[in-house]
Design a protein around this motif. Sequence first.
Motif, PDB file in Angstrom:
ATOM      1  N   GLU A 103       0.833  -1.196   0.000  1.00  0.00           N
ATOM      2  CA  GLU A 103       0.000   0.000   0.000  1.00  0.00           C
ATOM      3  C   GLU A 103       0.876   1.259   0.000  1.00  0.00           C
ATOM      4  O   GLU A 103       1.886   1.331   0.694  1.00  0.00           O
ATOM      5  CB  GLU A 103      -0.922   0.021   1.221  1.00  0.00           C
ATOM      6  CG  GLU A 103      -2.028  -1.006   1.145  1.00  0.00           C
ATOM      7  CD  GLU A 103      -3.117  -0.761   2.186  1.00  0.00           C
ATOM      8  OE1 GLU A 103      -3.033   0.240   2.930  1.00  0.00           O
ATOM      9  OE2 GLU A 103      -4.073  -1.552   2.241  1.00  0.00           O
ATOM     10  N   GLY A 104       0.451   2.254  -0.776  1.00  0.00           N
ATOM     11  CA  GLY A 104       1.199   3.492  -0.863  1.00  0.00           C
ATOM     12  C   GLY A 104       1.005   4.391   0.343  1.00  0.00           C
ATOM     13  O   GLY A 104       1.846   5.249   0.621  1.00  0.00           O
ATOM     14  N   PHE A 105      -0.097   4.230   1.047  1.00  0.00           N
ATOM     15  CA  PHE A 105      -0.390   4.986   2.261  1.00  0.00           C
ATOM     16  C   PHE A 105      -1.494   4.238   2.998  1.00  0.00           C
ATOM     17  O   PHE A 105      -1.931   3.168   2.551  1.00  0.00           O
ATOM     18  CB  PHE A 105      -0.808   6.436   1.934  1.00  0.00           C
ATOM     19  CG  PHE A 105      -2.030   6.553   1.060  1.00  0.00           C
ATOM     20  CD1 PHE A 105      -3.290   6.775   1.607  1.00  0.00           C
ATOM     21  CD2 PHE A 105      -1.930   6.445  -0.329  1.00  0.00           C
ATOM     22  CE1 PHE A 105      -4.419   6.886   0.807  1.00  0.00           C
ATOM     23  CE2 PHE A 105      -3.054   6.550  -1.144  1.00  0.00           C
ATOM     24  CZ  PHE A 105      -4.295   6.773  -0.574  1.00  0.00           C
ATOM     25  N   ASP A 106      -1.924   4.771   4.117  1.00  0.00           N
ATOM     26  CA  ASP A 106      -2.964   4.118   4.915  1.00  0.00           C
ATOM     27  C   ASP A 106      -4.325   4.358   4.262  1.00  0.00           C
ATOM     28  O   ASP A 106      -5.087   5.240   4.661  1.00  0.00           O
ATOM     29  CB  ASP A 106      -2.947   4.662   6.346  1.00  0.00           C
ATOM     30  CG  ASP A 106      -3.992   4.007   7.240  1.00  0.00           C
ATOM     31  OD1 ASP A 106      -4.585   2.987   6.826  1.00  0.00           O
ATOM     32  OD2 ASP A 106      -4.225   4.530   8.355  1.00  0.00           O
ATOM     33  N   ILE A 107      -4.622   3.552   3.251  1.00  0.00           N
ATOM     34  CA  ILE A 107      -5.825   3.757   2.445  1.00  0.00           C
ATOM     35  C   ILE A 107      -7.087   3.595   3.291  1.00  0.00           C
ATOM     36  O   ILE A 107      -7.972   4.468   3.301  1.00  0.00           O
ATOM     37  CB  ILE A 107      -5.856   2.768   1.263  1.00  0.00           C
ATOM     38  CG1 ILE A 107      -4.596   2.914   0.419  1.00  0.00           C
ATOM     39  CG2 ILE A 107      -7.108   2.994   0.419  1.00  0.00           C
ATOM     40  CD1 ILE A 107      -4.352   1.756  -0.521  1.00  0.00           C
ATOM     41  N   ALA A 108      -7.163   2.485   4.003  1.00  0.00           N
ATOM     42  CA  ALA A 108      -8.360   2.225   4.806  1.00  0.00           C
ATOM     43  C   ALA A 108      -8.555   3.309   5.860  1.00  0.00           C
ATOM     44  O   ALA A 108      -9.685   3.757   6.124  1.00  0.00           O
ATOM     45  CB  ALA A 108      -8.268   0.854   5.469  1.00  0.00           C
ATOM     46  N   GLY A 109      -7.446   3.771   6.458  1.00  0.00           N
ATOM     47  CA  GLY A 109      -7.544   4.817   7.472  1.00  0.00           C
ATOM     48  C   GLY A 109      -8.067   6.116   6.894  1.00  0.00           C
ATOM     49  O   GLY A 109      -8.929   6.775   7.502  1.00  0.00           O
ATOM     50  N   CYS A 110      -7.567   6.507   5.716  1.00  0.00           N
ATOM     51  CA  CYS A 110      -8.025   7.750   5.089  1.00  0.00           C
ATOM     52  C   CYS A 110      -9.485   7.651   4.653  1.00  0.00           C
ATOM     53  O   CYS A 110     -10.267   8.588   4.862  1.00  0.00           O
ATOM     54  CB  CYS A 110      -7.137   8.094   3.897  1.00  0.00           C
ATOM     55  SG  CYS A 110      -5.451   8.584   4.352  1.00  0.00           S
ATOM     56  N   LEU A 111      -9.860   6.526   4.060  1.00  0.00           N
ATOM     57  CA  LEU A 111     -11.256   6.370   3.648  1.00  0.00           C
ATOM     58  C   LEU A 111     -12.181   6.308   4.850  1.00  0.00           C
ATOM     59  O   LEU A 111     -13.325   6.786   4.793  1.00  0.00           O
ATOM     60  CB  LEU A 111     -11.413   5.115   2.782  1.00  0.00           C
ATOM     61  CG  LEU A 111     -10.744   5.152   1.404  1.00  0.00           C
ATOM     62  CD1 LEU A 111     -10.982   3.845   0.659  1.00  0.00           C
ATOM     63  CD2 LEU A 111     -11.249   6.338   0.578  1.00  0.00           C
ATOM     64  N   SER A 112     -11.692   5.737   5.952  1.00  0.00           N
ATOM     65  CA  SER A 112     -12.546   5.663   7.141  1.00  0.00           C
ATOM     66  C   SER A 112     -12.804   7.055   7.718  1.00  0.00           C
ATOM     67  O   SER A 112     -13.883   7.311   8.280  1.00  0.00           O
ATOM     68  CB  SER A 112     -11.920   4.757   8.205  1.00  0.00           C
ATOM     69  OG  SER A 112     -10.783   5.360   8.791  1.00  0.00           O
ATOM     70  N   ARG A 113     -11.839   7.963   7.574  1.00  0.00           N
ATOM     71  CA  ARG A 113     -12.058   9.334   8.046  1.00  0.00           C
ATOM     72  C   ARG A 113     -13.143  10.020   7.223  1.00  0.00           C
ATOM     73  O   ARG A 113     -13.918  10.822   7.738  1.00  0.00           O
ATOM     74  CB  ARG A 113     -10.748  10.128   7.995  1.00  0.00           C
ATOM     75  CG  ARG A 113      -9.723   9.635   9.009  1.00  0.00           C
ATOM     76  CD  ARG A 113      -8.439  10.433   8.998  1.00  0.00           C
ATOM     77  NE  ARG A 113      -7.502   9.866   9.960  1.00  0.00           N
ATOM     78  CZ  ARG A 113      -6.584   8.960   9.670  1.00  0.00           C
ATOM     79  NH1 ARG A 113      -6.460   8.535   8.426  1.00  0.00           N
ATOM     80  NH2 ARG A 113      -5.782   8.475  10.593  1.00  0.00           N
ATOM     81  N   ILE A 114     -13.177   9.688   5.936  1.00  0.00           N
ATOM     82  CA  ILE A 114     -14.264  10.201   5.099  1.00  0.00           C
ATOM     83  C   ILE A 114     -15.579   9.549   5.504  1.00  0.00           C
ATOM     84  O   ILE A 114     -16.604  10.213   5.673  1.00  0.00           O
ATOM     85  CB  ILE A 114     -13.964   9.941   3.613  1.00  0.00           C
ATOM     86  CG1 ILE A 114     -12.639  10.609   3.203  1.00  0.00           C
ATOM     87  CG2 ILE A 114     -15.099  10.449   2.734  1.00  0.00           C
ATOM     88  CD1 ILE A 114     -12.126  10.184   1.848  1.00  0.00           C
TER      89      ILE A 114
END
Length: 375
Positions: A138-149
Amino acid sequence: MSAVAAPGEPVAPGAPRLAWAAPRAGERLTLLVEPRFPGGTAAAVAAEIRALAPSFDLRVVALETAMFKDREVNPRLAEALAATGVEMIPPPSVIRADTVVLHNPACLKFERAPLPRISCQRAFVVTHENFLRPNGAEGFDIAGCLSRIDDSLVAGRRWLAPVSDWNRAGVADWLAAAGSRWRLADFDWANICDFDLLPPTDRPRDRRGRHSRPGLEKFPDRDTMLRHFPAGAEICAILGADGFLDDPDGPPRHWKALRFGETEVASFLGEIDFFVYFTNAMWRESFGRVIAEAIAAGKLVITDPGTAATFGAAVVASDGGDVDAIIARFIAEPGRYQAFVRAAQASLARFRPESFVRTVRAGLERSGAGVDVLV
């Protein structure tokens, strides 16, 4: 439904205090922008503002994230706002819209403060930063960023909109593995490339160059760079060579090594005939604006197959081992060089502002009328 904070309406905590923008006539389109984003994302958003302003009642709402706290507004974005007469305004405590579009969720990777509440029927997230690296990590914390949305979002459907073929492949692979509630959009939210076209030279020479912002991810290892920019070439120009200039060994003596921003890109590109662009083996461009810029300037571009996928036959795809041979063949056939570059320039029409507006409008209309955009 109001998607921006009118005078006297509550503003989200920490929002920048900016002037209220008077409503315009036409179909409403609201951008919630992290206006301090550097590089390609800011350039893409700035180009979108210029393209969308004539067609929509365009509003831009400023968001300040922890990732870019205390930085200045990106000059390109500021210039686009000034040119179109669109003002930035603070975010409301609640954004209500039929459709919400958020650019580059990676800007939320250090975020702790909640986003404004977002209520919509459809949410689009434009995935400027690649979800996956070439090795599948993963290039970044994808799940974490989407969860903030997700935490701020009430939506019927949630879509991820890639910016290119390479970018789409990574998003699709991540979705297949993650089992996320987000779906893959059926169209690409590609960058706008509205550059002036310059004619290619009729006498190509072994004059090579590349430019990008400095950063380890933007450059292959030193040995690869030496192969791509050898002492035997007439010119080897590197704009954005800060890392080499700061290295104790310095750049090779035969390079014209310039720091990022040391000269205008147009002037730099005027000195070369071949744009040789490869990145770190563990990273890829999600779109590659610099490639479109070089094509428009009349240069022949050589790049890796993943990056080349965005531009198809407009660039020469290479594994990096045959750069000298590719350049030698085109120098030996000037007519072929000119024909290749002219065809490449013609293909950039699909990235022009009018094409972008048609593609995005059609994609959003398939999800229903009425649009608000979160960037």
